[in-house]
Design a protein around this motif. Structure first.
Motif, short mmCIF file in Angstrom:
data_model
loop_
_atom_site.label_atom_id
_atom_site.label_comp_id
_atom_site.label_asym_id
_atom_site.label_seq_id
_atom_site.Cartn_x
_atom_site.Cartn_y
_atom_site.Cartn_z
N MET A 1 0.52 -1.82 15.52
CA MET A 1 0.31 -1.99 14.22
C MET A 1 -0.05 -0.60 13.61
SD MET A 1 -2.46 -4.40 12.14
CE MET A 1 -3.82 -3.94 12.88
N LYS A 2 0.59 -0.09 12.60
CA LYS A 2 0.20 1.02 12.09
C LYS A 2 -0.80 0.91 10.88
CE LYS A 2 3.82 3.15 11.12
NZ LYS A 2 5.12 3.89 10.57
N ILE A 3 -1.67 1.78 10.81
CA ILE A 3 -2.98 1.56 9.99
C ILE A 3 -2.75 3.02 8.83
CG2 ILE A 3 -5.33 2.01 9.46
CD1 ILE A 3 -5.83 0.45 12.31
N VAL A 4 -2.59 2.66 7.68
CA VAL A 4 -2.30 3.75 6.71
C VAL A 4 -3.82 3.81 5.82
CG1 VAL A 4 -1.20 4.46 4.65
CG2 VAL A 4 0.02 3.54 6.50
N TYR A 5 -4.54 5.11 5.48
CA TYR A 5 -5.38 5.16 4.83
C TYR A 5 -5.07 5.87 3.52
CZ TYR A 5 -10.32 5.90 3.25
OH TYR A 5 -11.20 5.78 2.47
N SER A 6 -5.58 5.26 2.18
CA SER A 6 -5.15 5.94 0.87
C SER A 6 -6.79 5.80 0.13
CB SER A 6 -4.31 5.14 0.36
OG SER A 6 -3.82 5.78 -0.73
N TYR A 7 -6.85 6.88 -0.62
CA TYR A 7 -8.00 6.54 -1.22
C TYR A 7 -8.28 7.02 -2.79
CZ TYR A 7 -8.29 11.76 -0.51
OH TYR A 7 -8.03 13.07 -0.74
N PHE A 8 -9.10 6.33 -3.63
CA PHE A 8 -8.96 6.46 -4.99
C PHE A 8 -10.25 6.44 -5.55
CE2 PHE A 8 -5.32 4.29 -3.45
CZ PHE A 8 -4.02 4.67 -3.96
N VAL A 9 -10.36 7.12 -6.93
CA VAL A 9 -11.59 6.79 -7.80
C VAL A 9 -11.26 5.54 -8.35
CG1 VAL A 9 -12.87 7.53 -9.72
CG2 VAL A 9 -12.04 9.28 -7.94
N MET A 10 -10.08 5.35 -9.12
CA MET A 10 -9.56 3.89 -9.54
C MET A 10 -10.36 3.63 -10.71
SD MET A 10 -8.05 0.63 -7.73
CE MET A 10 -7.03 1.50 -6.69
N ASP A 11 -10.92 4.72 -11.70
CA ASP A 11 -11.66 4.32 -12.80
C ASP A 11 -11.00 3.56 -13.78
OD1 ASP A 11 -14.04 4.41 -14.20
OD2 ASP A 11 -13.76 6.27 -14.91
N LEU A 12 -9.53 3.94 -14.17
CA LEU A 12 -8.79 3.17 -14.93
C LEU A 12 -7.58 2.86 -14.20
CD1 LEU A 12 -8.79 4.85 -18.39
CD2 LEU A 12 -9.92 2.66 -17.93
N LEU A 13 -7.26 1.75 -13.79
CA LEU A 13 -6.07 1.44 -13.07
C LEU A 13 -4.87 1.65 -13.76
CD1 LEU A 13 -5.05 0.40 -10.26
CD2 LEU A 13 -5.16 -1.97 -11.37
N HIS A 14 -3.80 2.56 -13.27
CA HIS A 14 -2.80 2.44 -14.14
C HIS A 14 -1.40 2.60 -13.13
CE1 HIS A 14 -2.85 6.85 -12.44
NE2 HIS A 14 -4.04 6.96 -12.88
N THR A 15 -0.34 2.74 -13.59
CA THR A 15 1.06 2.69 -12.68
C THR A 15 1.07 3.69 -11.44
OG1 THR A 15 2.32 3.90 -14.32
CG2 THR A 15 2.42 1.48 -14.42
N GLY A 16 0.51 4.95 -11.81
CA GLY A 16 0.29 5.95 -10.75
C GLY A 16 -0.16 5.48 -9.49
N HIS A 17 -1.41 4.75 -9.77
CA HIS A 17 -2.10 4.21 -8.73
C HIS A 17 -1.24 2.90 -7.90
CE1 HIS A 17 -6.04 5.01 -10.97
NE2 HIS A 17 -6.11 5.77 -9.89
N LEU A 18 -0.73 2.33 -8.69
CA LEU A 18 0.25 1.26 -8.20
C LEU A 18 1.43 1.72 -7.25
CD1 LEU A 18 0.34 -1.55 -10.88
CD2 LEU A 18 -1.19 -1.60 -8.73
N LEU A 19 1.99 2.91 -7.80
CA LEU A 19 3.10 3.35 -7.14
C LEU A 19 2.62 4.00 -5.93
CD1 LEU A 19 4.89 5.25 -9.99
CD2 LEU A 19 5.91 3.40 -8.39
N MET A 20 1.38 4.69 -5.76
CA MET A 20 0.84 5.26 -4.66
C MET A 20 0.44 3.96 -3.61
SD MET A 20 -0.15 8.07 -3.05
CE MET A 20 -1.78 8.88 -2.33
N LEU A 21 -0.13 3.03 -3.96
CA LEU A 21 -0.55 2.01 -3.20
C LEU A 21 0.65 1.12 -2.67
CD1 LEU A 21 -3.42 0.39 -5.38
CD2 LEU A 21 -3.58 1.36 -3.02
N LYS A 22 1.85 0.86 -3.64
CA LYS A 22 3.02 0.37 -2.94
C LYS A 22 3.68 1.08 -1.85
CE LYS A 22 7.31 -1.49 -5.04
NZ LYS A 22 8.29 -1.72 -6.00
N ASN A 23 3.74 2.49 -2.04
CA ASN A 23 4.57 3.42 -1.26
C ASN A 23 3.57 3.53 0.13
OD1 ASN A 23 6.68 4.15 -2.97
ND2 ASN A 23 5.46 5.62 -3.82
N SER A 24 2.36 3.41 -0.09
CA SER A 24 1.53 3.57 1.11
C SER A 24 1.61 2.23 1.85
CB SER A 24 0.01 3.63 0.83
OG SER A 24 -0.18 4.86 0.14
#
Length: 142
Positions: A1-24
């Motif tokens: 099983m592969k583990i991927v770590y990504s991190y955010f401030v996520m102060d205002l959730l926007h599509t850039g966050h969602l694209l990063m999460l989806k790709n991750s």
């Protein structure tokens, strides 16, 4: 099983966050896990010179509610390196918006644990700071 770590401030959730999460999550694969670090209020204020609009608890809850996220955890420092040492992911997701020194430190740590760093593009127009400025600009014209 592969583990991927990504991190955010996520102060205002926007599509850039969602694209990063989806790709991750896609990089983790169907059997993999995406672990997301949410930067603490104190670390955000230290890095950006101001506290986030939303509290850590609110930002953590937002992250936990996103379908791509398997686990959301606190990231005490702005840098992901301490969490990476604890979690030992196969892949660390970074953003090209981070400094060369930060990206180099991430690559060195991931190489030392036989992992890799993937640097994702910064999505133009998808910035919490830009969204805040747009809102303030709109309010000033009213």
């Amino acid at each position: 099983m592969k583990i991927v770590y990504s991190y955010f401030v996520m102060d205002l959730l926007h599509t850039g966050h969602l694209l990063m999460l989806k790709n991750s999550k896609a990089i983790a694969g169907p059997d993999g896990r995406l672990v997301v670090g949410i930067v603490s209020d104190e670390a955000v204020e230290q890095q950006k010179g101001r506290p986030p609009l939303l509290s850590f608890r609110e930002r953590l809850e937002l992250a936990q509610s996103i379908r791509y996220v398997d686990l959301a955890v606190q990231q005490v420092e702005y840098s992901p390196l301490e969490n990476v040492k604890k979690i030992n992911p196969d892949i660390l997701m970074e953003s090209e918006s981070h400094s060369d020194a930060q990206l180099q430190a991430s690559r060195e740590l991931m190489n030392s644990i036989s992992g890799k760093t993937i640097v994702m593009p910064y999505y133009p127009g998808q910035s919490s700071t830009q969204i805040k400025r747009k809102i303030l600009g709109t309010n000033q014209k009213s």
